[in-house]
Design an enzyme around this catalytic site. Structure first.
Site, short mmCIF file in Angstrom:
data_model
loop_
_atom_site.label_atom_id
_atom_site.label_comp_id
_atom_site.label_asym_id
_atom_site.label_seq_id
_atom_site.Cartn_x
_atom_site.Cartn_y
_atom_site.Cartn_z
CG ASN A 76 39.60 39.37 45.79
OD1 ASN A 76 39.94 40.27 44.88
ND2 ASN A 76 38.23 39.15 45.58
NE ARG A 90 38.15 38.85 41.16
CZ ARG A 90 37.38 39.81 41.51
NH1 ARG A 90 37.43 40.46 42.57
NH2 ARG A 90 36.71 40.00 40.40
CG HIS A 135 31.55 37.32 36.80
ND1 HIS A 135 30.48 38.04 36.40
CD2 HIS A 135 31.92 37.94 37.97
CE1 HIS A 135 30.04 39.06 37.20
NE2 HIS A 135 30.97 38.88 38.31
CG ASN A 178 26.22 44.32 44.38
OD1 ASN A 178 25.10 44.54 44.08
ND2 ASN A 178 27.26 44.96 45.06
NE ARG A 197 29.74 47.20 37.98
CZ ARG A 197 30.31 45.97 38.35
NH1 ARG A 197 30.15 45.05 37.44
NH2 ARG A 197 31.01 45.84 39.36
N GLY A 230 25.44 35.10 44.17
CA GLY A 230 24.49 35.18 45.24
C GLY A 230 23.06 35.17 45.03
CD GLU A 248 26.00 30.09 44.51
OE1 GLU A 248 26.11 29.97 45.99
OE2 GLU A 248 26.83 30.72 44.06
CD GLU A 270 34.52 34.22 41.55
OE1 GLU A 270 33.65 34.42 42.37
OE2 GLU A 270 35.04 34.85 40.92
#
Ligand code: ADP
Length: 398
Positions: free
Chosen positions: A9, A88, A177, A207, A237, A327, A330, A382
């Site tokens: 990634n 990715r 995502h 995030n 954001r 994150g 979960e 992922e």
């Protein structure tokens, strides 16, 4: 047997990697190269419970991949088991609706999509080119964050703007995502078979955060847009808001529209409202110590997530499952329970004791008794999805 995949990634200043073996079931080694492009860059390897860190000679992406190659030469068994590399890629535009083996045309296609992901796609192509140079014999695959959402109907992916802007410039909702949503949909079907023919809502809350509606295993709506700025309130954001704000901010603060946009991307969301942090865990600690702005930021995050879930649910025949992942999804029982409080009118309720005592890192159902919608926590993966796609593409290779 050759069944290990190196998953990469590659970002503009970091490169995360992992080697997954045994059909992706086992992570042999993982690590991250940080602060690329600076003189302080280094790469870490987590292997058999030990973490080692190596300084990178020139801070380039190439030196990071070269260190992975050198590390592999000290582990001949792992090196010999390597079957391919999976990358990715954030933006696949309308060109890529599924993962592909990479050739020159694919690299050009990823470069073409860079105008919508100017920070990500150029870094991905750099990572791909370096990997081809250093691992010339290995097949490589690209797995796109946008691909899963290519099944959205026109009513969902078009913006209500002049159609010439879509025709000429491909301005439309793409969604992100997607690799996480595909993993969740597949994994839910493994633990609850009927879900493949049902309506599933997923909240990927990290995030970066978004929601996705999945009807009969296919994405039917999602909250992020042409870029990952649209939709939910996130760490830094703003998510969706009145677009006129952009010119108001730029005029009021005497800054360019690009700088105003940067405020919406980097200084808004949880950070902007709380004026403390973009990090959910830090804000929960502040809220527990009585900080009202931290609580306001978290409650706004939950409220906006609930609204987007309801909006995405309009594309489903029924809401049979709601899945929390990422994150925050979960790990934060506060965010999960606050979101579900906003969803009461939709007959979605959780069992507070189950929610508060959910084990970390495991699939866990938290629905309240007697409610039709099953509510789950499912840790996303992922890297596994990227490894599996790469294995499948290599096996299908003519
Ligand atoms: P991304 O991949 O988008 O960078 P992650 O999925 O890793 O993000 O999620 C990071 C977020 O998860 C942070 O806001 C962090 O505070 C939150 N998080 C992680 N663990 C917990 C926890 N135990 N309680 C609350 N929030 C948590």
């Amino acid at each position: 047997m050759k069944d290990s995949i190196l998953v990469i990634n590659c970002g503009s200043s970091s490169l995360k990697f992992a080697i997954l073996a045994n059909a992706g079931q086992q992570t042999l080694v993982e690590g991250i190269a940080d602060r690329l492009g600076s003189t302080e860059s280094s790469i870490s390897f987590k292997f058999e419970g030990t973490k080692t860190e190596i300084a990178l000679s020139d801070g380039s992406h190439k030196s990071a991949v070269n260190q992975i190659k050198e590390w592999l030469s000290t582990q001949p068994q792992i090196e010999a088991s390597l079957a391919g590399i999976g990358h990715r890629v954030v933006h696949g535009g309308e060109t890529f609706s599924e993962s592909v083996l990479i050739n020159k045309a694919v690299i050009d296609g990823i470069k073409d999509c860079a105008r919508f992901a100017p920070l990500h796609n150029p870094a991905h192509t750099k990572g791909i080119e370096v990997a081809f140079e250093l691992f010339p014999g290995l097949p490589q695959a690209a797995v796109f964050d946008t691909a899963f959402h290519q099944t959205l109907d026109k009513e969902q992916f078009l913006y209500p703007i002049p159609m010439s802007l879509y025709r000429e410039h491909h301005f439309r909702k793409y969604g992100f995502h997607g690799t996480s949503y595909r993993y969740i949909s597949k994994h839910l079907a493994e633990i609850y078979k009927e879900s493949i023919n049902e309506g599933v809502l997923v909240a990927h809350l990290g995030n970066g955060a978004s929601v996705c509606a999945i009807n009969n295993g296919k994405a039917s709506d999602t909250s992020m847009g042409i870029t990952p700025l649209e939709g939910l309130m996130m760490g830094t954001r703003s998510g969706s808001l009145d677009p006129s704000l952009l010119s108001f901010i730029s005029e009021a603060e005497n800054i360019s529209p690009e700088e105003a946009l940067s405020i919406l991307n980097k200084k808004s969301g949880l950070l902007g409202v709380s004026e403390i942090s973009n990090d959910c865990r830090t804000l929960e600690e502040a809220m527990t110590s009585g900080d009202s702005k931290a609580k306001l930021a978290l409650d706004m995050f939950a409220s906006r997530t609930a609204k987007h879930l309801v909006s995405a649910a309009t594309t489903l025949d029924s809401i049979d499952h709601l899945v929390f992942t990422g994150g925050i999804g979960e790990n934060s029982s506060y965010i999960r329970s606050t979101i579900c409080k906003y969803l009461k009118a939709f007959n979605i309720e959780i069992d507070n004791t189950l929610n508060d005592t959910a084990p970390r890192g495991e699939v866990f159902e938290i629905s309240a008794n007697g409610h039709k919608t099953k509510v789950w926590i499912i840790p996303t993966n992922e890297e596994l999805m990227i490894a599996l796609d790469t294995i499948n593409l290599i096996q299908d290779k003519p």
